[in-house]
Design a protein around this motif. Structure first.
Motif, mmCIF file in Angstrom:
data_model
loop_
_atom_site.group_PDB
_atom_site.id
_atom_site.type_symbol
_atom_site.label_atom_id
_atom_site.label_comp_id
_atom_site.label_asym_id
_atom_site.label_seq_id
_atom_site.Cartn_x
_atom_site.Cartn_y
_atom_site.Cartn_z
ATOM 1 N N ASP A 30 39.894 49.274 42.966
ATOM 2 C CA ASP A 30 39.670 47.786 42.851
ATOM 3 C C ASP A 30 40.059 47.071 41.507
ATOM 4 O O ASP A 30 39.572 47.848 40.524
ATOM 5 C CB ASP A 30 38.307 47.288 43.085
ATOM 6 N N PRO A 31 40.789 46.137 41.184
ATOM 7 C CA PRO A 31 40.839 45.452 39.753
ATOM 8 C C PRO A 31 39.656 45.112 39.163
ATOM 9 O O PRO A 31 38.666 44.857 39.760
ATOM 10 C CB PRO A 31 41.708 44.416 39.894
ATOM 11 N N ARG A 32 39.591 45.198 37.807
ATOM 12 C CA ARG A 32 38.627 44.943 37.216
ATOM 13 C C ARG A 32 38.849 44.026 35.910
ATOM 14 O O ARG A 32 39.731 44.191 35.118
ATOM 15 C CB ARG A 32 37.886 46.205 36.515
ATOM 16 N N VAL B 128 37.948 43.907 31.854
ATOM 17 C CA VAL B 128 37.448 44.802 31.223
ATOM 18 C C VAL B 128 36.812 44.266 29.870
ATOM 19 O O VAL B 128 36.199 44.876 29.078
ATOM 20 C CB VAL B 128 38.066 46.231 31.126
ATOM 21 N N ASP C 99 32.848 44.962 32.936
ATOM 22 C CA ASP C 99 33.082 45.576 34.158
ATOM 23 C C ASP C 99 33.019 44.598 35.233
ATOM 24 O O ASP C 99 32.418 44.870 36.117
ATOM 25 C CB ASP C 99 32.316 46.899 34.473
ATOM 26 N N ALA C 100 33.787 43.499 35.288
ATOM 27 C CA ALA C 100 33.598 42.425 36.211
ATOM 28 C C ALA C 100 34.716 42.444 37.496
ATOM 29 O O ALA C 100 35.801 42.797 37.162
ATOM 30 C CB ALA C 100 33.633 41.056 35.565
ATOM 31 N N ILE C 101 34.127 42.180 38.532
ATOM 32 C CA ILE C 101 35.136 42.023 39.489
ATOM 33 C C ILE C 101 35.917 40.555 39.741
ATOM 34 O O ILE C 101 35.130 39.601 39.926
ATOM 35 C CB ILE C 101 34.276 42.407 41.036
ATOM 36 N N PHE D 157 27.568 41.347 35.801
ATOM 37 C CA PHE D 157 27.715 42.214 34.825
ATOM 38 C C PHE D 157 27.149 41.748 33.296
ATOM 39 O O PHE D 157 27.581 40.679 33.181
ATOM 40 C CB PHE D 157 28.978 42.822 34.481
ATOM 41 N N ASN E 68 29.399 37.165 39.867
ATOM 42 C CA ASN E 68 30.084 36.739 40.905
ATOM 43 C C ASN E 68 29.141 35.933 41.779
ATOM 44 O O ASN E 68 27.858 36.393 42.160
ATOM 45 C CB ASN E 68 30.601 37.893 41.622
#
Length: 96
Positions: free
Chosen positions: A1-3, A5, A13-15, A50, A65
């Motif tokens: 999954d993309p992050r 950073v 370290d967020a989605i 995060f 999120n």
């Protein structure tokens, strides 16, 4: 999954998905609870978060999120608290 950073020098370290709130604030006890209460009172659920900080008691950043979008009025309510430096709302993946 993309992050995601890094944001403004903070390691995170967020989605990157859906409705996101990025909050820069003073690193103080109770601030995350305050933001959660404001969002909850507006019936906005936090799907994930995060938290990052530079130094204890310095500046911190939290990436939330959310299940729903937030309004400018809600951002203003958050920023009315002196501990909140700035908030940014981001809508990704075709969300409004």
């Amino acid at each position: 999954d993309p992050r995601i950073v890094r944001i403004d020098g903070f390691r995170v370290d967020a989605i990157p998905a859906g409705h996101m709130l990025v909050a820069r604030n003073v690193d103080e006890p109770g601030l995350i609870g305050f933001i959660g209460t404001v969002l909850g009172d507006a019936d906005i659920n936090i799907a994930g978060m995060f938290n990052a900080r530079g130094v204890i008691g310095g500046e911190a950043m939290t990436v939330y999120n959310l299940d729903e979008p937030i309004t400018e009025e809600l951002q203003d309510r958050l920023e009315d608290d002196d501990r909140v430096i700035e908030t940014r709302y981001i809508a990704l993946n075709g969300t409004n």
